[in-house]
Design a protein around this motif. Structure first.
Motif, short mmCIF file in Angstrom:
data_model
loop_
_atom_site.label_atom_id
_atom_site.label_comp_id
_atom_site.label_asym_id
_atom_site.label_seq_id
_atom_site.Cartn_x
_atom_site.Cartn_y
_atom_site.Cartn_z
N GLU A 205 0.80 -1.22 0.00
CA GLU A 205 0.00 0.00 0.00
C GLU A 205 0.84 1.27 0.00
O GLU A 205 0.34 2.34 -0.32
CB GLU A 205 -0.97 0.02 1.19
CG GLU A 205 -0.31 0.16 2.57
CD GLU A 205 0.03 -1.18 3.18
OE1 GLU A 205 0.18 -1.25 4.39
OE2 GLU A 205 0.13 -2.16 2.41
N ASN A 206 2.13 1.18 0.34
CA ASN A 206 2.91 2.42 0.35
C ASN A 206 4.37 2.25 -0.07
O ASN A 206 5.20 3.09 0.23
CB ASN A 206 2.86 3.08 1.74
CG ASN A 206 3.39 2.16 2.84
OD1 ASN A 206 4.13 1.22 2.56
ND2 ASN A 206 3.00 2.43 4.07
N MET A 207 4.67 1.16 -0.78
CA MET A 207 6.02 0.99 -1.30
C MET A 207 6.09 1.43 -2.76
O MET A 207 5.06 1.57 -3.42
CB MET A 207 6.51 -0.44 -1.10
CG MET A 207 6.78 -0.74 0.37
SD MET A 207 7.79 -2.22 0.63
CE MET A 207 6.61 -3.49 0.25
N GLU A 208 7.30 1.63 -3.26
CA GLU A 208 7.45 2.35 -4.52
C GLU A 208 8.18 1.57 -5.62
O GLU A 208 8.80 2.17 -6.49
CB GLU A 208 8.14 3.70 -4.27
CG GLU A 208 7.30 4.62 -3.40
CD GLU A 208 7.88 6.01 -3.26
OE1 GLU A 208 9.08 6.18 -3.57
OE2 GLU A 208 7.15 6.92 -2.83
N SER A 209 8.09 0.25 -5.60
CA SER A 209 8.52 -0.49 -6.79
C SER A 209 7.41 -0.39 -7.83
O SER A 209 6.26 -0.05 -7.52
CB SER A 209 8.77 -1.95 -6.45
OG SER A 209 7.55 -2.61 -6.16
N LEU A 210 7.75 -0.69 -9.09
CA LEU A 210 6.73 -0.66 -10.13
C LEU A 210 5.59 -1.65 -9.81
O LEU A 210 4.41 -1.33 -9.96
CB LEU A 210 7.35 -1.01 -11.48
CG LEU A 210 8.38 -0.01 -12.03
CD1 LEU A 210 9.01 -0.56 -13.31
CD2 LEU A 210 7.75 1.35 -12.28
N GLY A 211 5.97 -2.84 -9.36
CA GLY A 211 4.96 -3.84 -9.04
C GLY A 211 4.12 -3.47 -7.84
O GLY A 211 2.91 -3.73 -7.81
#
Length: 714
Positions: A218-224
């Motif tokens: 919900e709040n991480m920034e990988s493309l997936g």
């Protein structure tokens, strides 16, 4: 290690899977746990899938000489040190302690997550050098990778920190941030032969514990992770990214030309995520309300899906085009969950400038098992050469005569069964020679005739596919020429969202005529434009934006399936069929004959071809035939009755063959009376005289029980 089998595992996480190699590196079998337990994306311990795989391959546990595994969340060995304690507290199931999960006395090794993904594609690429992009939600922590490179107290662990760096190696950020957990987001490798080098890696910050909601996506920034965030907001499921991809092209139809700002900004090294927009966008997973008629909500969700899809494509294209020029690489491989996005894959294949783009049939986390197995084989035999040809994805279970006979016996009272040919069970694809195909002419003729007539066909042959796509052994097939087939299959057979498209399997020799910018796509990995002048001829496999996710089929890929499509071509003039996975919403692809017949009878599918047997539904009799029929109740069922204070039934549930049916007192009464002794006319008269039940009401209740497979006619 003596010359014994190597087992690769994706273990203790979602999409648990196993892959078994022989001493020469040949794949004996590969299987996802979901196909065994019938729970989609099932994870956790590997006991059930290992047991099933060994049985399918005719091998035993004591033949395994090495186990190589990965878990993307935590170190397996550290976890297993406390497994006894966890099972004692019922935090893990008893199966976690079975020998087929912990392998006592067998040497064990671990790989880091992105390295395991890389090995799932490295030996099978059809070229000897190139780049491998791994892009997914989250991978191994930076601390675990870097600790492995200087030696770990837990040992037997290899990460890509052990690999050499290319001359221009870069990682972002360059230094690990203090007091936070960073995980792999995207990684780029360069390879020649089986030699890997690190080229590029981006770390993402883990802002919440990964074991909380949807792995912290919900709040991480990988493309997936960002793509999964949108999947959660629309559908309430982080792993419904395929639905997001299918919804995106509906923007013009449902959201008009409204423009929105990007959610992700290139370049990938400095990826910027528009969190204010995501935080204020519609979430709470109300797609059901949107589909039920809330057009405003539907438009907003569609716009959100279209934006994240567009952003993913643009960020990937900018990155890969630039890295191709910087490295001089001519070829590209892709793995990780992002490589399941066939729309982005198609644009990369057409626009990024690589000569060849290769995506294996198992780019998701189930493919980790393949990567672990082949890494283990290479460690044991470092001089072994790469196959440089992707093995056939048909590596799961196969039907056995006993299982087919049992399924036909169980479901036979509701079926019209026809023996089609004497070819027997389909052998492995490499063993399907011309003589065997000719002996299987009956099933080919039966299925091709049904498809020509506009019927939907459940096609079950040989070993099941490993990976998320049905590629012709566990498929629902239909003509691509009928536009209403999309709604029919989505609603009445698959029982899923109506916006979702269907794929064509096209004979490779004819693909360019229908898909002029086609790249070979044997694993249904690429979405391509449909030739404008051809689209009207195949409306059932053309998405709303004029595209199709294609499977291109050569004869050697699957001779029986190829022969079937050739037969359809001869009848219809179309060198393709509509192909979708043989399952219903919420369930994995069918694995066994019983799975197939259950899905067949519970849906509006017209017929099924199970190896050399064809079956259609035995319709509920009518008129005089019904009156003279003798109904027989299912031998084992359970009735749960809720009564009011006066003792009158207010709710009745009938439980049988794993299903729960909300019935009424009438259905329960009819079922209890169907003992295989009285005719329908006699029972009808009895219920009319004693309970004042009208004949029409009685027959309607009888029909419901028949359709629920709680009774049949003897």
């Amino acid at each position: 290690m003596t010359a014994r089998l190597v087992l690769g595992l994706n273990q203790y996480t979602h999409s648990a899977a196993a892959c078994l190699l022989d001493e020469g590196g040949q794949v004996l079998g590969a299987l996802a746990k979901e196909r065994v337990t019938r729970r989609k994306h099932d994870g956790g311990d590997a006991a059930a899938v290992v047991d099933a795989l060994l049985e399918a391959c005719g091998r035993s546990l004591d033949e395994i000489g090495l186990v190589v595994a990965n878990n993307h969340l935590f170190r397996i060995r550290a976890f297993e040190q406390h497994l006894d304690f966890a099972c004692a507290l019922h935090q893990q199931p008893p199966s976690a302690l079975r020998n087929s999960n912990v392998f006592p006395g067998v040497p064990k090794h671990e790989l880091s997550h992105h390295l395991a993904h890389a090995w799932s594609v490295l030996p099978f690429a059809p070229f000897d050098e190139g780049l491998i992009l791994v892009a997914d939600g989250i991978g191994t922590t930076r601390a675990d990778l870097e600790r492995a490179s200087v030696g770990s107290e837990l040992g037997n662990y290899t990460s890509d920190a052990d690999l050499p760096r290319s001359a221009g190696f870069r990682q972002f950020p360059a230094e690990a941030p203090a007091h936070s957990t960073a995980r792999e987001g995207e990684t780029l490798y360069q390879f020649r032969g089986l030699h890997l080098e690190r080229v590029w890696k981006r770390w993402i910050q883990e802002r919440t514990p990964s074991f909380l909601y949807n792995y912290g996506f919900e709040n991480m920034e990988s493309l997936g992770a960002v793509y999964s965030r949108v999947s959660s907001q629309i559908f309430g499921d982080w792993n419904a990214c395929g639905k997001v991809m299918g919804l995106a092209p509906w923007k013009q139809a449902w959201a008009g030309k409204a423009s929105s700002s990007p959610l992700m900004h290139a370049p990938l090294e400095e990826l910027q995520v528009d969190w204010p927009t995501l935080l204020t966008a519609e979430h709470t997973a109300e797609w059901t309300a949107a589909q039920a008629g809330n057009e405003v909500l539907r438009a907003r969700y569609t716009e959100l899906a279209a934006q994240v899809q567009s952003d993913l494509e643009e960020v990937l294209l900018e990155f890969l085009t630039r890295l191709r020029k910087e490295t001089g690489a001519r070829n590209l491989c892709m793995a990780g969950g992002v490589a399941l996005n066939s729309t982005a894959n198609g644009r990369i294949a057409r626009e990024a400038g690589f000569e060849q783009v290769f995506i294996p049939p198992w780019p998701g986390d189930e493919g980790i098992a393949v990567g672990c197995a082949w890494f283990g084989h290479h460690q044991h035999q470092p001089t072994a050469e790469a196959p440089r040809r992707c093995f056939a994805p048909y590596q799961g279970g196969a039907a056995h005569p006993d299982s087919l006979e049992e399924a036909l016996e169980t479901f036979g009272p509701w079926l019209e069964i026809e023996s089609l040919d004497a070819a027997g069970f389909a052998p492995a694809v490499e063993q399907q020679d011309r003589a065997w195909i000719e002996s299987a002419a009956g099933r080919i003729r039966y299925a091709a005739g049904a498809i020509e007539a506009g019927d939907t066909v459940g096609w079950f042959q040989g070993r099941s596919e490993f990976g998320p796509r049905a590629l012709g052994n566990r498929s629902i097939l239909a003509t691509p020429a009928q536009a209403d087939m999309v709604e029919r299959i989505n609603a009445a057979i698959k029982k899923r969202e109506g916006f979702r498209p269907f794929a064509p399997t096209v004979l490779a020799a004819h693909a360019a005529e229908w898909f002029p910018r086609v790249t070979p796509s044997p694993a249904m990995s690429l979405t391509v434009p449909v030739a404008a002048e051809k689209a009207a001829l195949i409306p059932a496999v053309v998405h709303v934006d004029g595209s199709a996710r294609i499977q291109t089929l050569e004869a050697e890929d699957n001779p029986l399936y190829h022969a079937l499509i050739e037969a359809c071509y001869a009848r219809t003039g179309l060198p393709m069929v509509l192909n979708t996975s043989f399952n219903v919403k919420g369930e994995p692809i069918v694995e066994t004959p019983s799975d197939a017949l259950r899905h067949f009878l519970d849906s509006e599918l017209d017929c099924v071809v199970l190896e050399g047997v064809g079956a259609r539904k035995l319709l509920f009799p009518e008129g005089e035939m019904l009156a003279e029929a003798v109904p027989q109740q299912l031998p084992s069922f359970t009735a749960e009755v809720v009564s009011d204070a006066q003792g009158d039934a207010v709710a009745v549930s009938l439980l049988a063959h794993g299903d729960n049916f909300e019935a009424g007192q009438l259905e329960l009464g009819i079922l209890e009376a169907c003992l295989g002794e009285a005719t329908v006319a006699e029972l009808e008269s009895e219920f009319s005289n004693e309970f004042e039940v009208e004949p029409e009401e009685f027959r309607a209740g009888l029909a419901r029980l028949y359709n629920w497979r709680l009774l049949w006619f003897v």
